[in-house]
Design a protein around this motif. Sequence first.
Motif, short mmCIF file in Angstrom:
data_model
loop_
_atom_site.label_atom_id
_atom_site.label_comp_id
_atom_site.label_asym_id
_atom_site.label_seq_id
_atom_site.Cartn_x
_atom_site.Cartn_y
_atom_site.Cartn_z
N LYS A 32 0.83 -1.20 0.00
CA LYS A 32 0.00 0.00 0.00
C LYS A 32 0.86 1.26 0.00
CE LYS A 32 -3.77 -0.04 -0.09
NZ LYS A 32 -4.66 -0.13 -1.27
N ARG A 33 1.97 1.23 0.72
CA ARG A 33 2.86 2.40 0.75
C ARG A 33 3.54 2.61 -0.60
NH1 ARG A 33 6.73 1.65 5.77
NH2 ARG A 33 7.60 3.61 4.94
N ILE A 34 3.91 1.52 -1.26
CA ILE A 34 4.50 1.63 -2.59
C ILE A 34 3.48 2.24 -3.56
CG2 ILE A 34 5.37 0.33 -4.57
CD1 ILE A 34 6.58 -1.65 -2.53
N GLN A 35 2.24 1.78 -3.48
CA GLN A 35 1.19 2.35 -4.32
C GLN A 35 1.05 3.85 -4.12
OE1 GLN A 35 -2.17 -0.57 -3.38
NE2 GLN A 35 -2.69 0.28 -5.39
N GLN A 36 1.09 4.25 -2.87
CA GLN A 36 0.92 5.66 -2.55
C GLN A 36 2.09 6.50 -3.08
OE1 GLN A 36 -1.75 7.07 -1.09
NE2 GLN A 36 -0.86 9.12 -1.22
N ALA A 37 3.30 5.98 -2.88
CA ALA A 37 4.49 6.74 -3.27
C ALA A 37 4.79 6.65 -4.77
CB ALA A 37 5.70 6.24 -2.47
N PHE A 38 4.50 5.48 -5.37
CA PHE A 38 4.84 5.24 -6.78
C PHE A 38 3.64 4.60 -7.47
CE2 PHE A 38 8.62 4.69 -4.09
CZ PHE A 38 9.36 5.79 -4.52
N PRO A 39 2.60 5.38 -7.75
CA PRO A 39 1.34 4.80 -8.24
C PRO A 39 1.44 4.13 -9.60
CG PRO A 39 1.28 7.21 -8.32
CD PRO A 39 2.51 6.84 -7.55
N GLU A 40 2.52 4.37 -10.36
CA GLU A 40 2.67 3.72 -11.67
C GLU A 40 3.48 2.43 -11.60
OE1 GLU A 40 0.97 5.01 -14.02
OE2 GLU A 40 0.50 6.91 -13.03
N ALA A 41 3.95 2.05 -10.42
CA ALA A 41 4.79 0.85 -10.30
C ALA A 41 4.03 -0.39 -10.77
CB ALA A 41 5.25 0.67 -8.85
N HIS A 42 4.74 -1.29 -11.44
CA HIS A 42 4.15 -2.54 -11.94
C HIS A 42 4.67 -3.69 -11.09
CE1 HIS A 42 1.98 -4.59 -15.26
NE2 HIS A 42 2.69 -5.62 -14.82
N PHE A 43 3.77 -4.60 -10.71
CA PHE A 43 4.09 -5.71 -9.81
C PHE A 43 4.16 -7.02 -10.57
CE2 PHE A 43 2.26 -2.34 -7.34
CZ PHE A 43 2.94 -2.36 -6.14
N PHE A 44 5.23 -7.78 -10.32
CA PHE A 44 5.38 -9.13 -10.86
C PHE A 44 5.35 -10.12 -9.71
CE2 PHE A 44 6.98 -6.79 -14.47
CZ PHE A 44 6.63 -7.58 -15.57
N ALA A 45 4.61 -11.22 -9.88
CA ALA A 45 4.50 -12.24 -8.84
C ALA A 45 4.26 -13.59 -9.50
CB ALA A 45 3.36 -11.90 -7.88
N PRO A 46 4.51 -14.70 -8.78
CA PRO A 46 4.25 -16.03 -9.34
C PRO A 46 2.75 -16.31 -9.46
CG PRO A 46 5.83 -16.11 -7.52
CD PRO A 46 5.21 -14.76 -7.48
N LEU A 47 2.42 -17.36 -10.20
CA LEU A 47 1.02 -17.74 -10.45
C LEU A 47 0.19 -17.80 -9.17
CD1 LEU A 47 1.00 -20.66 -13.06
CD2 LEU A 47 0.38 -18.27 -13.42
N GLY A 48 -1.05 -17.34 -9.28
CA GLY A 48 -1.99 -17.43 -8.18
C GLY A 48 -2.02 -16.23 -7.26
N ASN A 49 -1.06 -15.31 -7.43
CA ASN A 49 -0.96 -14.17 -6.51
C ASN A 49 -1.63 -12.90 -7.04
OD1 ASN A 49 0.87 -14.94 -4.11
ND2 ASN A 49 2.00 -15.74 -5.87
#
Length: 416
Positions: free
Chosen positions: A171-188
Amino acid sequence: MSSAGGAGAAATAIYAVVSNPVAVGAKPEDADEKAHHLKNGKGFINPWDSFRDFVGWQMGMRILWRNLSGQGKKVDTKPPTVPIVTPTFREGREGGKLRATWLGHACYYVEFPSGLRVLFDPVFEDCCAPVNFKLFKRFAPPPCEIEDLPTVDLVVISHNHYDHLSYPTIKRIQQAFPEAHFFAPLGNRKWFISSGVPAGQVTELDWWDTRDVKLQVRFQDAKDIDAVSVSGSETKSSKGDIAAVVGALPCQHVSARGPFDKCKTLWASWSVESGGAKVYFAGDTGYRAVPDSTPEGDDGYGPEYAHLPHCPAFAQIGRHRGPFDLGLIPIGAYEPRWVMSSMHANPQDSVNIFVDTKCKKALGMHWGTWVLTEEDGMEPPRKLREALKEKDIEEEGVFGVVDIGESKEFESGSEK
């Protein structure tokens, strides 16, 4: 927010465009068999003889009895422990050598020569558990806050354990860097979406899947044209496009965020390549399982253990995706071995992973932040030096550690 720079920078945002469908990378012949998938989409397994499965409550009872009977070791976290320094970062999109900064535990902030900025497994909170237990509180605080980072383009998550994936941190990353893209393994992916991350900013991958990523500038005001140039449908900065290739790779671990979701989501190691530099992030992983009868303090590498299988995935990673300019490899949370060997690498395992994956240089992680297991807090780097010597790897600076908050630069393929 990540700015494009120049006179109108405040009115622009840099965001990641991720390829779809999958970009194809080299992989083993049997990768498409998906041996790590359970039938009917019910979850995932480690498909190797090097992994020994366990029942969570049984392991918990054994550890509880170990502590009640006085067999368990108490880890001394009184200072001095790992030194903590205030980190420094490059401004904006400044290039230069590949640069990695350890922010504690498994979190690294990596600055690529292209200007790409990637944050791996960030957890900035005090407690790495769903409830605030004193047992799970940090003994080494973060060297900075999320808001002190200059920009975050990509966030790469290895799996969903609380010491690697933190809701408050996301949530803090979203607030500080709203354009950030998240990579995660399947199911997440659904976890991120339910946590408020826009669906278009989350990509989940299976082992051996890759994606091409390009950073683009979203214009909000015509005056921003002096900061970038546009060619056709492609947006280019004054230094050219910032592009990357991100890939999910195997590792030997498990997942869970509660008592009833074990291995329902996948775990992974990762590769990120940008600007001629290639980084391998091992996440959280074991290498081989030693018997329950392994004596206390025995690393499980004597002649009597030579027959034990080790995870073949790392050599496959080295063969098909290596070499890597930098490996970020776990070296801690490994005692007692009869509990942890399947899931957590000890330093001898770590050196083998380093060799198998064909990393030219490496930094240790997954130590010095929380008390997760029973080894002494400062033991992992000492054991790492011993393991390197046993493997006849004695060159200065090949595989080492840094202080929390310290940065280190590395040569990459683009410089040779």
